[in-house]
Design a protein around this motif. Structure first.
Motif, mmCIF file in Angstrom:
data_model
loop_
_atom_site.group_PDB
_atom_site.id
_atom_site.type_symbol
_atom_site.label_atom_id
_atom_site.label_comp_id
_atom_site.label_asym_id
_atom_site.label_seq_id
_atom_site.Cartn_x
_atom_site.Cartn_y
_atom_site.Cartn_z
ATOM 1 N N HIS A 199 -31.801 8.023 -14.466
ATOM 2 C CA HIS A 199 -31.916 7.799 -15.782
ATOM 3 C C HIS A 199 -30.594 9.023 -16.029
ATOM 4 C CE1 HIS A 199 -33.099 10.607 -19.304
ATOM 5 N NE2 HIS A 199 -33.272 9.448 -19.507
ATOM 6 N N TYR A 200 -30.150 9.852 -15.016
ATOM 7 C CA TYR A 200 -29.596 11.096 -15.344
ATOM 8 C C TYR A 200 -28.497 10.701 -15.790
ATOM 9 C CZ TYR A 200 -27.315 15.519 -14.186
ATOM 10 O OH TYR A 200 -26.978 17.007 -14.603
ATOM 11 N N ILE A 201 -27.853 9.713 -15.067
ATOM 12 C CA ILE A 201 -25.896 9.140 -14.793
ATOM 13 C C ILE A 201 -26.470 8.622 -15.813
ATOM 14 C CG2 ILE A 201 -25.610 9.742 -12.182
ATOM 15 C CD1 ILE A 201 -25.831 6.614 -12.082
ATOM 16 N N SER A 202 -27.039 7.256 -17.015
ATOM 17 C CA SER A 202 -26.996 7.040 -17.457
ATOM 18 C C SER A 202 -26.754 7.872 -19.186
ATOM 19 C CB SER A 202 -28.352 6.107 -17.882
ATOM 20 O OG SER A 202 -29.226 6.386 -18.231
ATOM 21 N N GLY A 211 -23.481 10.083 -17.960
ATOM 22 C CA GLY A 211 -22.096 9.371 -18.125
ATOM 23 C C GLY A 211 -21.316 9.224 -16.536
ATOM 24 N N TYR A 212 -21.572 9.938 -15.221
ATOM 25 C CA TYR A 212 -21.476 10.605 -14.308
ATOM 26 C C TYR A 212 -21.232 9.191 -13.761
ATOM 27 C CZ TYR A 212 -21.988 15.872 -16.110
ATOM 28 O OH TYR A 212 -22.043 16.411 -15.692
ATOM 29 N N THR A 213 -20.040 9.274 -12.886
ATOM 30 C CA THR A 213 -20.030 8.575 -11.927
ATOM 31 C C THR A 213 -20.895 8.833 -10.433
ATOM 32 O OG1 THR A 213 -17.858 8.783 -11.507
ATOM 33 C CG2 THR A 213 -17.713 7.143 -12.750
ATOM 34 N N PRO A 214 -21.306 7.861 -10.009
ATOM 35 C CA PRO A 214 -22.001 8.233 -8.071
ATOM 36 C C PRO A 214 -20.779 9.011 -7.556
ATOM 37 C CG PRO A 214 -22.109 5.337 -8.829
ATOM 38 C CD PRO A 214 -21.295 6.112 -10.029
ATOM 39 N N GLU A 215 -19.483 8.622 -8.157
ATOM 40 C CA GLU A 215 -18.391 9.347 -6.902
ATOM 41 C C GLU A 215 -17.938 11.269 -7.619
ATOM 42 O OE1 GLU A 215 -17.427 6.509 -8.722
ATOM 43 O OE2 GLU A 215 -18.424 5.203 -6.909
ATOM 44 N N GLU A 216 -18.559 10.951 -8.795
ATOM 45 C CA GLU A 216 -18.620 12.925 -8.945
ATOM 46 C C GLU A 216 -19.824 13.402 -8.192
ATOM 47 O OE1 GLU A 216 -16.254 11.786 -12.937
ATOM 48 O OE2 GLU A 216 -17.797 11.208 -13.283
#
Length: 173
Positions: A93-96, A99-104
């Motif tokens: 939910h947080y990344i959606s 907009g952060y990507t996992p690598e960030e």
């Protein structure tokens, strides 16, 4: 100089578990049976500095005490997920939302409920006293125990790598 073997210039967000990461593993109980968490002052400074430098900072915890929410809101953290039964769902939910990507993303966890999230982020981190299963998948194991400054250790290294540790934002609350 960083001791974390990861390109720290990629990091844009930090996500933390509470118990065993931002609070010590052993916690006293109130007379009503409510867990009382500890809070490391230097972690608090680093968390607030990350917020002031426009990093994403989130808390994902299975706990549900008002004191935890108040503590981290007072540091400027707005993304606080309490009673997180499946942390991976709140992480997604947080990344959606952001907009952060996992690598960030750095995620610091210490126990089995953190495992699925740590498998997805770019930089999974464990405190020195984390469960063995968590240490096995961590890309960095801090020499610092949970609740004793592990957040400061990691945030400091990232901010130094990005030239933001001793900047103008560092000298005030």
């Amino acid at each position: 100089m960083s001791i974390i073997q990861y390109d720290l210039t990629k990091i844009k967000a930090f996500i933390f578990d509470v118990d065993g990461v931002l609070s010590c593993q052993t916690i006293p109980l109130s007379s009503a049976g409510e867990p009382l968490r500890t809070a490391n002052i230097q972690d608090g400074y680093a968390l607030n500095l990350a917020v002031k430098n426009a990093y994403g900072v989130a808390i994902i915890t299975g706990g549900n005490t008002q004191a935890v929410k108040i503590r981290y809101q007072s540091l400027g953290i707005t993304d606080i997920y309490m009673k997180s039964a499946f942390k991976i769902n709140d992480y997604r939910h947080y990344i959606s939302k952001t907009g952060y990507t996992p690598e960030e993303i750095v995620y610091i966890g210490d126990d089995i409920p953190d495992y699925p999230v740590m498998r997805e982020v770019g930089l999974p981190v464990a405190p020195a006293d984390a469960a063995p299963e968590i240490k096995q998948i961590a890309r960095y194991i801090s020499p610092v125990k949970g609740g004793c400054g592990v957040a400061r250790d990691v945030i400091r290294q990232v901010l130094i790598a990005q030239g933001k540790w001793m900047n103008e934002e560092a000298f005030g609350w």
